[in-house]
Design an enzyme around this catalytic site. Sequence first.
Site, PDB file in Angstrom:
ATOM      1  CG  ASN A   1      -1.734   1.166   1.508  1.00 36.01           C
ATOM      2  OD1 ASN A   1      -1.762   2.190   0.468  1.00 36.01           O
ATOM      3  ND2 ASN A   1      -2.393   1.491   2.605  1.00 36.01           N
ATOM      4  CD1 TRP A   2       3.598   1.005  -2.922  1.00 35.56           C
ATOM      5  CD2 TRP A   2       3.504   2.354  -4.805  1.00 35.56           C
ATOM      6  NE1 TRP A   2       4.159   0.332  -3.922  1.00 35.56           N
ATOM      7  CE2 TRP A   2       4.214   1.153  -4.976  1.00 35.56           C
ATOM      8  CE3 TRP A   2       3.549   3.139  -5.610  1.00 35.56           C
ATOM      9  CZ2 TRP A   2       4.958   0.878  -6.135  1.00 35.56           C
ATOM     10  CZ3 TRP A   2       4.198   3.060  -7.148  1.00 35.56           C
ATOM     11  CH2 TRP A   2       4.668   1.828  -7.299  1.00 35.56           C
ATOM     12  CE  LYS A   3       0.112   3.691   4.879  1.00 39.59           C
ATOM     13  NZ  LYS A   3      -0.007   3.664   6.179  1.00 39.59           N
TER      14      LYS A   3
ATOM     15  CG  HIS B   1      -5.901   1.960   5.041  1.00 37.93           C
ATOM     16  ND1 HIS B   1      -5.595   2.800   5.945  1.00 37.93           N
ATOM     17  CD2 HIS B   1      -4.900   1.010   4.851  1.00 37.93           C
ATOM     18  CE1 HIS B   1      -4.356   2.592   6.532  1.00 37.93           C
ATOM     19  NE2 HIS B   1      -3.748   1.642   5.731  1.00 37.93           N
TER      20      HIS B   1
ATOM     21  CD  GLU C   1      -3.039   5.658   6.520  1.00 36.62           C
ATOM     22  OE1 GLU C   1      -3.260   5.663   5.553  1.00 36.62           O
ATOM     23  OE2 GLU C   1      -2.266   5.145   7.455  1.00 36.62           O
TER      24      GLU C   1
ATOM     25  CD  GLU D   1      -3.925  -2.484   7.183  1.00 32.32           C
ATOM     26  OE1 GLU D   1      -2.641  -2.761   6.786  1.00 32.32           O
ATOM     27  OE2 GLU D   1      -4.367  -1.529   7.076  1.00 32.32           O
TER      28      GLU D   1
ATOM     29  N   GLY E   1       1.922   2.079  10.621  1.00 34.04           N
ATOM     30  CA  GLY E   1       2.888   3.219  10.778  1.00 34.04           C
ATOM     31  C   GLY E   1       3.538   3.563  11.787  1.00 34.04           C
TER      32      GLY E   1
ATOM     33  CB  SER F   1       4.638  -1.884  12.234  1.00 38.73           C
ATOM     34  OG  SER F   1       4.435  -0.687  12.289  1.00 38.73           O
TER      35      SER F   1
ATOM     36  N   GLY G   1       2.616  -1.198   4.337  1.00 41.98           N
ATOM     37  CA  GLY G   1       2.717   0.204   4.098  1.00 41.98           C
ATOM     38  C   GLY G   1       4.055   0.701   3.841  1.00 41.98           C
ATOM     39  N   GLY G   2       4.692   1.142   5.135  1.00 33.70           N
ATOM     40  CA  GLY G   2       6.168   1.658   4.819  1.00 33.70           C
ATOM     41  C   GLY G   2       7.021   0.902   4.189  1.00 33.70           C
TER      42      GLY G   2
END
Length: 246
Positions: free
Chosen positions: A9-11, A93, A95, A164, A170, A208, A229-230
Site C-alpha cells: 500500500n503505497w499510500k 483502510h 486512514e 490491521e 505506521g 508495521s 505500508g512503509g
Amino acid sequence: MRKKLVVGNWKMHGSRASNAALLSGLREAGPWNADVAVCVPFPYITETALALTGQAMSFGAQDCSAHEQGAYTGEVSAAMLADVGCRYVIVGHSERRAFHHESDQLVADKAKAALAHGVTPIVCVGETRAEREAGQTEAVVKRQLAAVIHTLTHCIGEIVLAYEPVWAIGTGLTASPEEAQAVHAVLRMQLHAATQKSDAMRILYGGSVKPDNAVSLFGQADIDGGLIGGAALKAADFSAICRAAG
Ligand code: PEP
C-alpha cells in the site's frame, strides 16, 4: 492450502521517477512464490500497469467510490479501476475510516461496487489502541466484518480481508504473531458461519510488517500474507517480505 498474498500500500507516496525505480527493483527481485500486488495512487495506475506488463505482479488502487457513476467530483468508480486493469482495491483502510469518516456500511458498499466490476476488494478491519485496551478488539472487528457480510451475502467469499490493528499502522508497533493469529481465527470463524468458502479465503495482516517480523507473522495458521505500508516503498524490504511469504 491457501497461497499467500502480499500487497504493498503505497499510500500518498511516490513520483513518476521514484515509482519507476521501485518497480524496476521489484521486477529484478521477483518472481516470488507468493502472489504479490501493489496498490498505487490513482494517477500512477496506468504507468504501473505498463511497468508490470508481462510480470506476475498485480496492481490495484487504494479506494473506490460506492457509486456507479455521476456527479461525484473527485471520486473514482470501480468501473474505472476495472477499465485500467486493476485487480485489487483497498477499501476501509483505517486512514479513510478516521480521516474521511467512512462508516462500516460505506466500506461494505464500496466492496460491493468493486466486486460488481470484477475488482477484488481488500477489506480492512481493525481496532484502535483505546478499543484494544478496553477489551473491545473482537467486538470491533466483528462489527466491521458483519456489515460487509450482510451487504455482500453469498459473494463474501470473493473478498480478501485484512486485519490491521490501527495502533500498529505506521507506528513500528506490531501485534505479536499470537495476538494477530487470535484475531485472524475469530475473523475466519465469522467467515465460516457466512460462507462455505472461508477455508479458501485469504486474511492478511497489516501493521508495521518488516523483513524481520514477516516470517513469524506469516507462519501463523490463519495469516495468509500481509498488507504492507512503509516497507512497501523500499524494493529490498518489500521483496524480502514477499520472500518470507513464499
Ligand atoms: C498500511 O498502511 O496498510 C500499513 C500496514 O502500514 P505500515 O506497514 O506502515 O504499518
